[in-house]
Design an enzyme around this catalytic site. Structure first.
Site, short mmCIF file in Angstrom:
data_model
loop_
_atom_site.label_atom_id
_atom_site.label_comp_id
_atom_site.label_asym_id
_atom_site.label_seq_id
_atom_site.Cartn_x
_atom_site.Cartn_y
_atom_site.Cartn_z
CG HIS A 44 -6.44 1.65 10.10
ND1 HIS A 44 -7.26 0.69 10.62
CD2 HIS A 44 -7.46 2.89 10.00
CE1 HIS A 44 -8.70 1.04 10.75
NE2 HIS A 44 -8.76 2.29 10.12
CG ASP A 66 2.17 -4.44 12.91
OD1 ASP A 66 1.22 -3.94 12.09
OD2 ASP A 66 2.45 -5.68 12.57
C1 G6P Z 1 -3.05 -2.41 6.28
C2 G6P Z 1 -3.38 -1.15 5.86
C3 G6P Z 1 -5.02 -1.23 5.35
C4 G6P Z 1 -4.81 -2.08 3.88
C5 G6P Z 1 -4.42 -3.49 4.56
C6 G6P Z 1 -4.18 -4.37 3.37
O1 G6P Z 1 -3.95 -3.17 7.25
O2 G6P Z 1 -3.54 -0.54 7.15
O3 G6P Z 1 -5.28 0.33 4.89
O4 G6P Z 1 -5.96 -2.19 3.42
O5 G6P Z 1 -3.00 -3.42 4.93
O6 G6P Z 1 -3.34 -3.65 2.41
P1 G6P Z 1 -3.90 -3.55 0.64
O7 G6P Z 1 -2.84 -2.85 0.16
O8 G6P Z 1 -3.87 -4.67 0.17
O9 G6P Z 1 -5.04 -2.74 0.98
#
Ligand code: G6P
Length: 491
Positions: free
Chosen positions: A164, A377
């Site tokens: 992602h 991003d």
């Molecule tokens: C981004 C990443 C995700 C992640 C999200 C929230 O979108 O690509 O993999 O889950 O951020 O971050 P966190 O560390 O809270 O999971």
């Protein structure tokens, strides 16, 4: 007894819910934040699927359970593991490295050991819940070793991996002491998906330069230990949102009413600017605020006429770089509010919270200008949500060139967030844009977002997975002694 194996298994670091346990031991869950969950939620809701992930709590052993029709399989992490695998290797090594070293990545061998160990745990959980011949779809940088680990455990399943976030150039990726192991982990997948064509190209270059596999085109193959040829696709599949769903949400009378209420709570200024991010150094929040402060300083705008709402949802609060960023942002906000705020007119409304989708939709409707100024991003789904919400064709989007969304959302006002003067002009252009131009741009943006929604993204990824699985179901013997070979069918 509920069903225990599924034709589609999603594996992501987080479950789509956050679990909380009360003192009495009662377990409750709420939707978790982040782009990944936002994107995948509608995909699994409409399928016979299981989701393997971490609950967000430490040292909490939970049995699998049903949530809104999805079978959730919690993977337990201890406090030490959260520190080393999640905060450490995932978010203090890989995250900064993959975002062009905006912050310095830290390389620690103990973190890498934890990453390997936890990836193996996720692989076992996925193996236990995949039906014979199932599709297993693994997500994001936290789990890059899972594809190869799972292939060892379950050679019968088809494996997809989607990254992602950006994939770095070979010059940056090459810094990673465990670069070969990461690439070999990913090469366990049949299809490896990225947001932008440039991410996929970076990955293929890394594979070609740092392993013995030659990945010169989107589709390439390697020779397995059994001597047969296995096809792999590494291409771009730009992710999106449930655009129609979001647009409908933004039509609800209560959301429209809330949007009007927000404007009135802000003192009915002529212009409302909005930023919505996780509080992350990749998002360019400091640059965004600096530009706004300079416009106030130069008296090109004033606080009674224009206000900035910055939603910064709390994120990774135990990681040093995030703590530093919070300090810097809060100092900058305080300084600007002190200097340029007026009684009854706050220059920046800074909100360190997460909000439900309804409130977000209302904020988008209340905002004349949406500021997405990321330094790097993968995609940025906030930009797409803003566009989907604007059924009225109002509003203007300022968008950083360094987002994946910039490839598609060409109707936006593009900015280089490092170019402060260029950003100042972009803010002014967006704020005082002639209505006909705003309408024209928004129409163009909406066409893109509404035609390329998350269902289409999932469909095209899963279809590519099916085609590759079909090719691999009829293996052709490779040349003896060859460890790798380049593709024969570029696309
Ligand atoms: C981004 C990443 C995700 C992640 C999200 C929230 O979108 O690509 O993999 O889950 O951020 O971050 P966190 O560390 O809270 O999971």
């Amino acid at each position: 007894m509920s069903k225990e194996s599924f034709d589609l298994v999603v594996v992501a670091n987080r479950l789509p819910v956050d679990i909380t346990t009360s003192v009495a031991g009662e377990v409750t869950w709420t939707r978790s934040p982040g782009g990944l969950v936002t994107a995948l939620d509608p995909v699994v809701r409409n399928a016979d699927a299981a989701w393997v992930g971490w609950s967000g709590a430490t040292d909490l052993a939970l049995d699998p359970f049903d949530a809104d029709g999805t079978f959730l399989v919690p993977v337990e992490l201890s406090a030490d593991e959260v520190e080393q695998y999640y905060e450490g290797f995932s978010n203090d090594t890989l995250w900064p490295l993959y975002h062009d070293v905006i912050a310095s990545p830290a390389f620690h061998r103990a973190w890498w050991d934890a990453y390997r160990r936890i990836n193996a745990r996720f692989a076992h959980a996925a193996a236990a819940h995949a039906a014979p011949g199932a599709k297993v779809w693994i997500h994001d940088y936290q789990l890059q070793l899972v594809p190869a680990m799972l292939r060892q455990l379950r050679p019968d399943v088809t494996i997809g991996f989607f990254n992602h976030i950006p994939f770095p150039s070979v010059e940056l990726f090459g810094q990673l002491p465990w670069r070969r192991q990461i690439l070999e982990g990913l090469l366990g997948a049949d299809v490896i998906g990225f947001q932008r064509p440039s991410d996929a190209a970076n990955f293929r270059r890394c594979v070609t330069r740092l392993t013995s596999v030659k990945a010169r085109s989107r589709q390439f193959s390697l020779i397995t230990d059994q001597g047969s040829r296995r096809h792999i696709v590494a291409g771009s599949f730009p992710i999106s949102i449930d655009a129609a769903g979001f647009s409908e949400l933004a039509k609800k009378p209560e959301v429209l009413a809330r949007a009007a209420e927000i404007r009135s709570e802000l003192g009915n200024p002529q212009i409302v600017m909005l930023g919505v991010d996780r509080l992350d150094y990749t998002k360019g929040i400091r640059h965004r605020i600096k530009v706004y402060g300079e416009l106030l300083r130069d008296q090109r705008i004033n606080a009674s006429q224009c206000t900035l709402v910055q939603v910064a949802s709390p994120s990774r609060e135990n990681v040093g770089a995030y703590q530093e960023l919070r300090e810097q942002v809060e100092v900058a906000v305080g300084r600007i509010n002190g200097e340029y705020g007026e009684l009854g007119h706050t220059a920046i409304h800074y909100l360190h919270h997460s909000y439900p989708q309804e409130e977000m939709a209302a904020l988008y409707l209340a905002a004349d200008v949406m500021l997405v100024t990321s330094l790097r991003d993968g995609m940025n789904l906030v930009a797409k949500e803003y566009v989907a919400a604007r059924n009225d064709l109002g509003g203007a989007l300022v968008l950083s060139e360094f987002t994946g969304a910039a490839d598609e959302l060409t109707g936006a006002i593009m900015v280089n967030p490092h170019d402060i003067d260029g950003m100042k002009e972009a803010y002014m252009h967006a704020a005082f844009m002639p209505p006909a131009e705003a309408r024209r741009r928004m129409l163009r943006l909406r066409r893109k977002v509404l035609n390329n929604d998350v269902a289409k993204w999932a469909h095209s990824f899963l279809q590519s997975l099916e085609v590759t699985a079909e090719l691999n179901a009829h293996p052709v013997l490779g040349g003896a002694g060859t460890s790798a070979s380049s593709a024969t069918t570029p696309s």
